[in-house]
Design an enzyme around this catalytic site. Structure first.
Site, short mmCIF file in Angstrom:
data_model
loop_
_atom_site.label_atom_id
_atom_site.label_comp_id
_atom_site.label_asym_id
_atom_site.label_seq_id
_atom_site.Cartn_x
_atom_site.Cartn_y
_atom_site.Cartn_z
N SER A 1 -50.49 60.73 68.93
CA SER A 1 -50.34 61.49 70.19
C SER A 1 -51.23 62.73 70.11
O SER A 1 -51.51 63.23 69.01
CB SER A 1 -48.88 61.94 70.36
OG SER A 1 -48.77 62.88 71.41
N GLY B 1 -41.84 47.93 69.56
CA GLY B 1 -41.56 48.64 70.82
C GLY B 1 -42.25 47.96 72.00
O GLY B 1 -42.94 48.61 72.79
N ALA B 2 -42.01 46.64 72.12
CA ALA B 2 -42.67 45.87 73.18
C ALA B 2 -41.86 45.87 74.48
O ALA B 2 -42.30 45.29 75.48
CB ALA B 2 -42.90 44.43 72.72
N TYR C 1 -41.44 66.45 67.07
CA TYR C 1 -42.17 65.31 67.66
C TYR C 1 -43.66 65.40 67.28
O TYR C 1 -44.24 64.43 66.77
CB TYR C 1 -42.01 65.26 69.18
CG TYR C 1 -42.85 64.15 69.78
CD1 TYR C 1 -42.54 62.81 69.54
CD2 TYR C 1 -43.99 64.42 70.55
CE1 TYR C 1 -43.33 61.78 70.03
CE2 TYR C 1 -44.79 63.40 71.05
CZ TYR C 1 -44.45 62.08 70.79
OH TYR C 1 -45.24 61.06 71.28
N ASP D 1 -34.37 47.33 65.00
CA ASP D 1 -34.54 48.78 65.08
C ASP D 1 -35.50 49.14 63.94
O ASP D 1 -35.22 48.84 62.77
CB ASP D 1 -33.16 49.43 64.86
CG ASP D 1 -33.20 50.94 65.05
OD1 ASP D 1 -34.21 51.56 64.65
OD2 ASP D 1 -32.22 51.48 65.57
P1 NDP Z 1 -41.41 54.08 76.18
O1 NDP Z 1 -40.15 54.85 76.07
O2 NDP Z 1 -41.78 53.50 77.51
O3 NDP Z 1 -41.41 52.88 75.10
C1 NDP Z 1 -41.01 53.12 73.79
C2 NDP Z 1 -40.82 51.81 73.04
O4 NDP Z 1 -40.43 52.11 71.69
C3 NDP Z 1 -39.74 50.95 73.65
O5 NDP Z 1 -40.17 49.61 73.66
C4 NDP Z 1 -38.58 51.10 72.68
O6 NDP Z 1 -37.84 49.89 72.60
C5 NDP Z 1 -39.30 51.33 71.37
N1 NDP Z 1 -38.45 52.00 70.39
C6 NDP Z 1 -38.00 53.27 70.41
N2 NDP Z 1 -37.19 53.49 69.36
C7 NDP Z 1 -37.15 52.32 68.66
C8 NDP Z 1 -36.49 51.91 67.49
N3 NDP Z 1 -35.70 52.74 66.79
N4 NDP Z 1 -36.66 50.64 67.06
C9 NDP Z 1 -37.45 49.79 67.73
N5 NDP Z 1 -38.10 50.12 68.85
C10 NDP Z 1 -37.95 51.37 69.31
O7 NDP Z 1 -42.56 55.06 75.66
P2 NDP Z 1 -44.13 54.87 75.47
O8 NDP Z 1 -44.58 53.51 75.77
O9 NDP Z 1 -44.77 56.01 76.16
O10 NDP Z 1 -44.22 55.16 73.91
C11 NDP Z 1 -44.87 54.31 73.00
C12 NDP Z 1 -45.47 55.15 71.89
O11 NDP Z 1 -46.48 55.99 72.47
C13 NDP Z 1 -44.50 56.10 71.19
O12 NDP Z 1 -44.80 56.10 69.82
C14 NDP Z 1 -44.81 57.46 71.82
O13 NDP Z 1 -44.49 58.50 70.96
C15 NDP Z 1 -46.28 57.32 72.03
N6 NDP Z 1 -46.91 58.20 73.00
C16 NDP Z 1 -46.48 58.25 74.30
C17 NDP Z 1 -47.14 59.07 75.22
C18 NDP Z 1 -46.68 59.23 76.61
O14 NDP Z 1 -47.01 60.28 77.25
N7 NDP Z 1 -45.98 58.26 77.19
C19 NDP Z 1 -48.33 59.83 74.83
C20 NDP Z 1 -48.69 59.71 73.43
C21 NDP Z 1 -48.02 58.90 72.57
P3 NDP Z 1 -36.23 49.76 72.56
O15 NDP Z 1 -35.66 50.99 73.20
O16 NDP Z 1 -35.96 48.49 73.28
O17 NDP Z 1 -35.95 49.67 71.09
C1 8X3 Z 2 -46.67 62.24 74.33
C2 8X3 Z 2 -47.58 63.27 74.89
O1 8X3 Z 2 -47.77 65.75 75.46
O2 8X3 Z 2 -45.64 64.68 75.88
O3 8X3 Z 2 -46.93 62.05 72.98
O4 8X3 Z 2 -46.32 65.17 73.64
S1 8X3 Z 2 -46.77 64.77 74.96
#
Ligand code: NDP
Ligand code: 8X3
Length: 250
Positions: free
Chosen positions: A133, A9-10, A146, A57
Site C-alpha cells: 500500500s 482474499g478472492a 496498518y 482464514d
Molecule cells: P476488500 O475488503 O474489498 O477485500 C479484502 C479481502 O481480504 C476479502 O476477500 C477478504 O475475504 C480477505 N480477507 C481479509 N481478512 C482475511 C483473513 N483473515 N483471511 C482470509 N481472507 C481475508 O479490500 P481490498 O480489495 O481493497 O483489499 C485487498 C488488499 O489490498 C488488502 O491487503 C488491502 O490492505 C490492500 N489495499 C487496499 C487499498 C484500498 O484503498 N482499497 C489500497 C492499498 C492496498 P473474507 O472477508 O471473505 O475473508
Molecule cells: C489503502 C490505502 O491510504 O487508505 O491501503 O491507507 S490507504
C-alpha cells in the site's frame, strides 16, 4: 499449458476482480477467503476456470500450511488478503485491531509465502505478487499499525528477491493508493457513511484497474521482474510535512 493463480482474499475487491480478469485470460484459479458463499458464487460465475475453492482464514497457520503446501503447480501467488481496522491515533486504538492487522497483513503473507515458495523454487518458476500500500511508504494520521504492516510487505518483498536471486521466481510489491472496494467499510466496521466519505467527489482506483496492473505484471517476459509499483488515482497525491504552531499541550 494454462497457468494457475492462487488468490488470497478472492471474495471481494482486488481479489475478486483478479479472479475475473485471470479467468477471462484463460488462467486457472484457486480461490481463498473466509466467506464461503462468496467463493461459491465466484465458482458459479467463472465455471471451469476455478480449479479449487479453499475457504480459510490466512491467520490460521496450520490451515494455510496444510492447504497450500499440497498445491503443486502454482504459477502466481497473489498475497492480497488484508485489511485496515480503525483510524484512531495510536494512543486510542483498540489493541485487538492492531493484532488483527498484524496477524492478517503480516503473518498471513508469511504463512502463504512459506507454504508456496518451496514448490516454486523446486520448479524454478513462479511469481509472488504482494499487495502492499502507499500507506507502507507514506505516513498519515491514524495509519499507525496498518501502514507499518504494509511497510513489512514492502521490505519482505525486497528481501524475498534477495533470497531468490539466481532462480526464475519473481516477486513484486504492488502499492496502491485509495481504491474503492470494501476496504473502508471494513476499516470503519460497517459504517457505510464514513466509508463513502473516503471516496466522495473523487475518482478512486477501481478493483478492475488493479487487476489489469497485476495481470500486466504477471505476464511480462520471464526475465523482467517489476520490483515495486506504486499507483494512485489522479485525485490523490502526497501531502506536505505537517507543522504544528501554537506551542505544545500541557
Ligand atoms: P476488500 O475488503 O474489498 O477485500 C479484502 C479481502 O481480504 C476479502 O476477500 C477478504 O475475504 C480477505 N480477507 C481479509 N481478512 C482475511 C483473513 N483473515 N483471511 C482470509 N481472507 C481475508 O479490500 P481490498 O480489495 O481493497 O483489499 C485487498 C488488499 O489490498 C488488502 O491487503 C488491502 O490492505 C490492500 N489495499 C487496499 C487499498 C484500498 O484503498 N482499497 C489500497 C492499498 C492496498 P473474507 O472477508 O471473505 O475473508
Ligand atoms: C489503502 C490505502 O491510504 O487508505 O491501503 O491507507 S490507504
Amino acid at each position: 499449458m494454462k497457468k494457475t493463480v492462487l488468490i488470497t482474499g478472492a471474495t471481494a475487491g482486488f481479489g475478486a476482480a483478479c479472479a475475473r480478469k485471470f479467468a477471462a485470460e484463460g488462467w486457472r484459479l484457486i480461490l481463498t477467503g473466509r466467506r464461503v458463499e462468496r467463493l461459491e458464487a465466484l465458482q458459479k460465475e467463472l465455471g471451469d476456470s476455478v480449479l479449487a475453492l479453499i475457504p480459510l482464514d490466512v491467520r490460521d497457520r496450520e490451515a494455510v500450511s496444510h492447504a497450500f503446501e499440497r498445491l503443486t503447480n502454482i504459477d502466481l501467488l497473489l498475497n492480497n488478503a488484508g485489511l485496515a481496522l480503525g483510524l484512531e491515533p495510536a494512543w486510542a486504538v483498540d489493541l485487538d485491531d492492531w493484532e488483527t492487522m498484524v496477524d492478517t497483513n503480516i503473518k498471513g503473507v508469511m504463512y502463504a509465502t512459506r507454504a508456496v515458495l518451496p514448490g516454486m523454487v523446486a520448479r524454478n518458476r513462479g511469481h509472488i505478487i504482494n499487495i502492499g500500500s502507499t500507506a507502507g511508504s507514506w505516513p498519515y494520521p491514524g495509519g499507525n499499525v496498518y501502514g507499518a504492516t504494509k511497510a513489512f510487505v514492502q521490505q519482505f518483498s525486497r528481501n524475498l528477491r534477495a533470497d531468490l536471486l539466481g532462480t526464475k521466481v519473481r516477486v513484486t510489491n504492488l502499492a496502491p493508493g485509495m481504491a474503492e472496494t470494501e476496504f473502508s467499510t471494513v476499516r470503519f466496521k460497517g459504517d457505510e457513511k464514513k466509508a463513502g466519505q473516503v471516496y466522495h467527489d473523487t475518482k478512486p482506483l477501481r478493483p478492475e484497474d488493479i487487476a489489469d496492473i497485476i495481470y500486466y505484471t504477471a505476464t511480462l517476459p520471464e526475465h523482467i521482474n517489476l520490483n515495486a509499483i506504486e499507483v494512485m488515482s489522479i485525485n490523490q497525491s502526497w501531502g506536505p510535512l505537517a507543522v504544528h504552531r501554537g506551542g505544545q499541550k500541557g
